[in-house]
Design an enzyme around this catalytic site. Sequence first.
Site: not given
Ligand code: NAD
Length: 493
Positions: A192, A244, A249, A266, A300, A397
């Site tokens: 997804k 994310g 998470g 992650e 990230c 962040e």
């Molecule tokens: P986000 O958490 O908003 O979304 C990530 C994904 O989760 C998307 O596909 C979204 O549609 C989905 N999602 C949202 N709500 C959900 C739910 N309730 N259940 C299941 N899925 C759901 O993050 P974002 O804005 O897309 O990305 C930025 C974040 O990702 C930042 O916090 C960044 O640090 C983190 N990130 C971490 C790493 C790592 O390796 N640790 C790498 C890249 C990004």
Amino acid sequence: MSLQNQTISFLERKDYCSFIDGTYLDKSNNQTIALHNPSDGEIFAQFECANSDQVDQAVLSSARAFKSDPWAKISPAQREAILHKLADSLEKELQVLAELIALENGKLIAQAQSEIKGAIATFRYYAGWCTKLDGETLDISLKQKPGKQNFAFTRREPVGVVAAIVPWNFPISIASWKLAPALAAGCTVVLKPSEQTPLSSLYMAELFVRVGLPKGVLNVVIGDGQTGAALTQHSGINKITFTGSTEVGKIIGKAAMENLTDLSLELGGKSPAIVFADANIKEAANGIALGIYRNSGQVCVAGSRAYVEASIMDTFVASLKSEVDKMKISDAFDPDAGLGPLSSEAHLNKVDSYITKSQEEGASLIFGGKRLEKDGYYIQATALAINSNNNCAATDEIFGPVLVIIPFNSTEEAINLANDTRYGLSSTVWTNDINKAMECVDRLEAGWVFVNGPARSDPHFPIGGYKQSGIGKELGKVGIYTYTKIKSVNIIY
Ligand code: NAD
């Protein structure tokens, strides 16, 4: 901007649905989401979110593919050959995928190209692992029957159907960190992508099926958090791998526990960069600028808190400013651009409001801080000065091109300030003193420590956060073990 013919014809569809069992679903009356090009704010496509029935369809398709021919029966060497084929196909279509990413999230085209190169390297790395998954023979002491012997061993088996949920900032490389090891281990995957970047994942899945990945081994459900929630709550999922934000998470962690589904997370970061007075200041400034301004800070592991030894503060800031002055702010397709747009208008507003709030809380602006008066989602590379961690720019962040700079006077103080956060994803240290470097390596609470270089990924180099930056690791050997489960066997003879 001149696009490849394949990109143009893929974009001509304008309307997209999920990709399940090797084909696109027909349109239904689900919620649709418009895709905006961050470089100019224009809508260029729209897509339909998968509802829970369609998520169910995808999970059943992946479960079927996991258990049946050809995927269930192919040898490790055949899986290796398939993974190389997938890498070859990415190589062939590198430019198309890079163009889709540049359109979807505003990433500079050169950075989008290197993202695909990273994904290719990841597929090739894990192709090699297909034939190297082994168990152990165990000399156990259990005596079940007098006069009988034990032949005890472990074997690694694929976990099954994997739900891979990824963010928008590195849509293909982060997907590859999950897909490549999961497929190498023999799993099947429902991917997804983020609602901001569905097209690159759809194109990749279509491409993989075209070059021979059996149908159902990779399904792509597109949609927002609701689609993601339906996927993580599904009892047919054997493992969830999520990248994310920390907030999402935690929600996913709770959903996983409902079915006791295996889980890797992650998550977010607020990574420190410590610059000691003995460091090569020019190199440190260059590395820290790269670390926080690459991909407009939407990384990230971005080093967003710089702790700089007080005696070199002025020289460091001047050096950093001269690095930033070289960065032309422009659209994703400008080959001379050094800083592109942010991914969306909402994200631009969030970053902008953090810059204001941080100053209201006492930070002083060193440079940047302004949105650009043009279409698209642009903001300047920004640095703020503060004296302690007691400021939102040091605690939250922001996920944009915003660096906070804080002075320190001793190694002890620097390490304490660096560790004073709920996150623990990455860190960088800049020094020519091996003793200081090793003290930081020992004491920094972060999954990554880079000394004298900005944080960069490599397929053989595990990534994964401490504290609230995550659970588990990706990449490297551990990155494939996470898609396996160990079966212990004892044969009494
Ligand atoms: P986000 O958490 O908003 O979304 C990530 C994904 O989760 C998307 O596909 C979204 O549609 C989905 N999602 C949202 N709500 C959900 C739910 N309730 N259940 C299941 N899925 C759901 O993050 P974002 O804005 O897309 O990305 C930025 C974040 O990702 C930042 O916090 C960044 O640090 C983190 N990130 C971490 C790493 C790592 O390796 N640790 C790498 C890249 C990004």
